[in-house]
Scaffold this motif. Sequence first.
Motif, PDB file in Angstrom:
ATOM      1  N   VAL A 177       0.842  -1.193   0.000  1.00 47.88           N
ATOM      2  CA  VAL A 177       0.000   0.000   0.000  1.00 47.88           C
ATOM      3  C   VAL A 177       0.877   1.242   0.000  1.00 47.88           C
ATOM      4  O   VAL A 177       1.645   1.497   0.927  1.00 47.88           O
ATOM      5  N   ASP A 178       0.780   1.978  -1.081  1.00 56.03           N
ATOM      6  CA  ASP A 178       1.410   3.286  -1.221  1.00 56.03           C
ATOM      7  C   ASP A 178       0.407   4.115  -2.010  1.00 56.03           C
ATOM      8  O   ASP A 178       0.111   3.803  -3.158  1.00 56.03           O
ATOM      9  N   GLN A 179      -0.130   5.123  -1.388  1.00 59.16           N
ATOM     10  CA  GLN A 179      -1.255   5.842  -1.992  1.00 59.16           C
ATOM     11  C   GLN A 179      -0.918   6.424  -3.361  1.00 59.16           C
ATOM     12  O   GLN A 179      -1.817   6.728  -4.149  1.00 59.16           O
ATOM     13  N   SER A 180       0.362   6.555  -3.667  1.00 60.96           N
ATOM     14  CA  SER A 180       0.754   7.115  -4.965  1.00 60.96           C
ATOM     15  C   SER A 180       1.097   6.034  -5.989  1.00 60.96           C
ATOM     16  O   SER A 180       1.519   6.350  -7.100  1.00 60.96           O
ATOM     17  N   SER A 181       0.937   4.749  -5.618  1.00 61.22           N
ATOM     18  CA  SER A 181       1.302   3.650  -6.507  1.00 61.22           C
ATOM     19  C   SER A 181       0.108   2.730  -6.731  1.00 61.22           C
ATOM     20  O   SER A 181      -0.821   2.697  -5.921  1.00 61.22           O
ATOM     21  N   PRO A 182       0.128   1.954  -7.814  1.00 65.79           N
ATOM     22  CA  PRO A 182      -0.955   0.976  -8.037  1.00 65.79           C
ATOM     23  C   PRO A 182      -1.011  -0.032  -6.897  1.00 65.79           C
ATOM     24  O   PRO A 182       0.010  -0.358  -6.272  1.00 65.79           O
ATOM     25  N   LEU A 183      -2.196  -0.540  -6.635  1.00 64.34           N
ATOM     26  CA  LEU A 183      -2.409  -1.515  -5.577  1.00 64.34           C
ATOM     27  C   LEU A 183      -1.817  -2.856  -5.985  1.00 64.34           C
ATOM     28  O   LEU A 183      -2.065  -3.346  -7.091  1.00 64.34           O
ATOM     29  N   LEU A 184      -1.040  -3.461  -5.089  1.00 63.33           N
ATOM     30  CA  LEU A 184      -0.430  -4.769  -5.328  1.00 63.33           C
ATOM     31  C   LEU A 184      -0.776  -5.705  -4.183  1.00 63.33           C
ATOM     32  O   LEU A 184      -0.788  -5.292  -3.016  1.00 63.33           O
ATOM     33  N   GLY A 185      -1.023  -6.965  -4.491  1.00 61.32           N
ATOM     34  CA  GLY A 185      -1.286  -7.950  -3.447  1.00 61.32           C
ATOM     35  C   GLY A 185      -1.150  -9.354  -3.995  1.00 61.32           C
ATOM     36  O   GLY A 185      -1.397  -9.590  -5.188  1.00 61.32           O
ATOM     37  N   PHE A 186      -0.753 -10.296  -3.146  1.00 66.60           N
ATOM     38  CA  PHE A 186      -0.592 -11.673  -3.602  1.00 66.60           C
ATOM     39  C   PHE A 186      -0.460 -12.605  -2.406  1.00 66.60           C
ATOM     40  O   PHE A 186      -0.116 -12.177  -1.298  1.00 66.60           O
ATOM     41  N   ASP A 187      -0.731 -13.871  -2.637  1.00 70.64           N
ATOM     42  CA  ASP A 187      -0.463 -14.902  -1.642  1.00 70.64           C
ATOM     43  C   ASP A 187       1.039 -15.163  -1.656  1.00 70.64           C
ATOM     44  O   ASP A 187       1.616 -15.464  -2.713  1.00 70.64           O
ATOM     45  N   CYS A 188       1.675 -15.053  -0.494  1.00 64.91           N
ATOM     46  CA  CYS A 188       3.138 -15.155  -0.444  1.00 64.91           C
ATOM     47  C   CYS A 188       3.623 -16.496   0.094  1.00 64.91           C
ATOM     48  O   CYS A 188       4.827 -16.759   0.102  1.00 64.91           O
ATOM     49  N   GLY A 189       2.710 -17.351   0.554  1.00 65.90           N
ATOM     50  CA  GLY A 189       3.124 -18.654   1.066  1.00 65.90           C
ATOM     51  C   GLY A 189       2.144 -19.155   2.107  1.00 65.90           C
ATOM     52  O   GLY A 189       1.079 -18.576   2.317  1.00 65.90           O
ATOM     53  N   PRO A 190       2.499 -20.238   2.786  1.00 69.86           N
ATOM     54  CA  PRO A 190       1.635 -20.749   3.845  1.00 69.86           C
ATOM     55  C   PRO A 190       1.711 -19.851   5.074  1.00 69.86           C
ATOM     56  O   PRO A 190       2.683 -19.112   5.257  1.00 69.86           O
ATOM     57  N   ALA A 191       0.681 -19.922   5.900  1.00 65.17           N
ATOM     58  CA  ALA A 191       0.723 -19.230   7.200  1.00 65.17           C
ATOM     59  C   ALA A 191       0.424 -20.255   8.285  1.00 65.17           C
ATOM     60  O   ALA A 191       1.260 -21.082   8.609  1.00 65.17           O
ATOM     61  N   ASN A 192      -0.798 -20.227   8.812  1.00 67.21           N
ATOM     62  CA  ASN A 192      -1.121 -21.157   9.905  1.00 67.21           C
ATOM     63  C   ASN A 192      -1.436 -22.568   9.435  1.00 67.21           C
ATOM     64  O   ASN A 192      -1.329 -23.515  10.224  1.00 67.21           O
ATOM     65  N   GLY A 193      -1.830 -22.722   8.167  1.00 68.96           N
ATOM     66  CA  GLY A 193      -2.351 -24.002   7.695  1.00 68.96           C
ATOM     67  C   GLY A 193      -1.465 -25.201   7.995  1.00 68.96           C
ATOM     68  O   GLY A 193      -1.889 -26.138   8.698  1.00 68.96           O
ATOM     69  N   PRO A 194      -0.235 -25.244   7.488  1.00 71.06           N
ATOM     70  CA  PRO A 194       0.610 -26.411   7.751  1.00 71.06           C
ATOM     71  C   PRO A 194       0.962 -26.593   9.225  1.00 71.06           C
ATOM     72  O   PRO A 194       1.068 -27.724   9.706  1.00 71.06           O
ATOM     73  N   ILE A 195       1.121 -25.492   9.948  1.00 67.60           N
ATOM     74  CA  ILE A 195       1.433 -25.589  11.380  1.00 67.60           C
ATOM     75  C   ILE A 195       0.272 -26.241  12.121  1.00 67.60           C
ATOM     76  O   ILE A 195       0.457 -27.191  12.895  1.00 67.60           O
TER      77      ILE A 195
END
Length: 360
Positions: A177-195
Motif C-alpha cells: 500500500v502506497d497511496q501514490s502507486s498501483p495496488l499490489l497484493g498476492f499470496d506469499c506462502g503458507p501461514a497457519n495451515g501447515p502448522i
Amino acid sequence: MSGTSLDAVDAAIVLTDGEKVLEFGPTAERTYTNEERSILAKAVQAAIAWNWQGEQPETEFAAARDVLTKTHIDAYREAVSKCTTDQRPVLAGIHGQTVLHGAPTASDKGATLQIVDQAAIAKAFGIPVGYDFRSADVAAGGQGAPLAPIYHKALCHDVDGPVAVLNLGGVANLTFVDQSSPLLGFDCGPANGPIDEWIEQHGKGRFDADGALAMAGKVDEKALQQWMSKGWFNAPLPKSLDRFDFSARLAKGMSLEDGAATLTAFSASGVAKGLTLFPSAVKKVIACGGGRRNPALMQELAARCPCPVVTAEDMGWRGDSIEAEAFALLAVRTLRGLPISFPGTTGAAEPMPGGLMVQP
C-alpha cells in the motif's frame, strides 16, 4: 467470513461507502464445534479428491452448507444484538467456505469454489447479501485472490507508506500500500495451515498454543532452504495458493517440536521473500489474522523480515475482524459496481467489478 483454518465465522459491522471506513460497529465470532469443523473438513477433502473431475461431492457439500448457514446466522445475530438502532446493517457480504482453489497456469484458466447457501442466509438476515466475489475474476483470467487489498488500502488511507499489510490465515498474503502507486497484493506462502495441520496430526490440539511447541524445537535450516527453493516463491506477481499447496507433509520425519519450529519459520520465510517482490522497500509490515497471536511466528517474522513487524492493534485496527470487514466493503463495492480486483492483485486485465447479489 469463514477462512481456511476452519475455526470460526467472524462477523463485523462497518459503516462504509466502499471506499473509506467511516465507523466501526460491533463484531462477533461464532466458533465451530468439533462436529461442525469435521463436516467442513470432510467437504474440503472431498473437493480435493474431486478436483473438478466428474460430479461434485454434493453430499459433503450439502452438509457443509447446512453448517455454514447455521453458523453465519448465529454470528450475524450476535453482532446485530450489540448494535445501536442506527448501526443495524442494511447490506451484508458473505465469503462462503473455500473448498478448492486452483490458480491459472499457462494452459489452464484456473478455478475457485466457495460453497454457501446465500439464499437461505439472505432470508434469515432479511437484507440483501453480496456473495461469490471470486468467480468473475477467475473467469476473466485472474487469480481470484487475494481480494482484501482494496480494504487494506482503505484502512491505510492516512498511513505513511509504503507499508505491507500481512494477513496470516491458513495462507499468508501481502498487500503493498502506497497511496501514490498501483495496488499490489498476492499470496506469499503458507501461514497457519501447515502448522495447525502438523499439531493436529500429532494429537496436540488444533494449533500451536502460544507457539510453545515451535519455541521448544529447532529450525531445520537445510530443510527450510529446500522448501524455499521451490520456483513458486520466485514467481512474479500476482499469484495465489490453495490452502493445501503447502502442507504438513513437508515436515515428515521431524520431531513434533522441530517440525513445528521449521514450519513456523517456513511461513515467516515466505513473507520475507514476498517483500522482495515489491517495487520498493516498505517501512513496516502490519500483521493481521490469527497468526499474529502466535508468538513464535511473530518472532520468526521479526527475525527474517528487513523492516519492523507490528500488529493490527498497534495501528488501532481490529486484527480478528479485518477479513470480515473486507467482505462488508466488497459487498458495498459490488452494489455500487466498483471494482474489487485489480491487475496488481489478481492479474485481471483491468480493474474488475465482481460479486453477485441476492435479495432476502
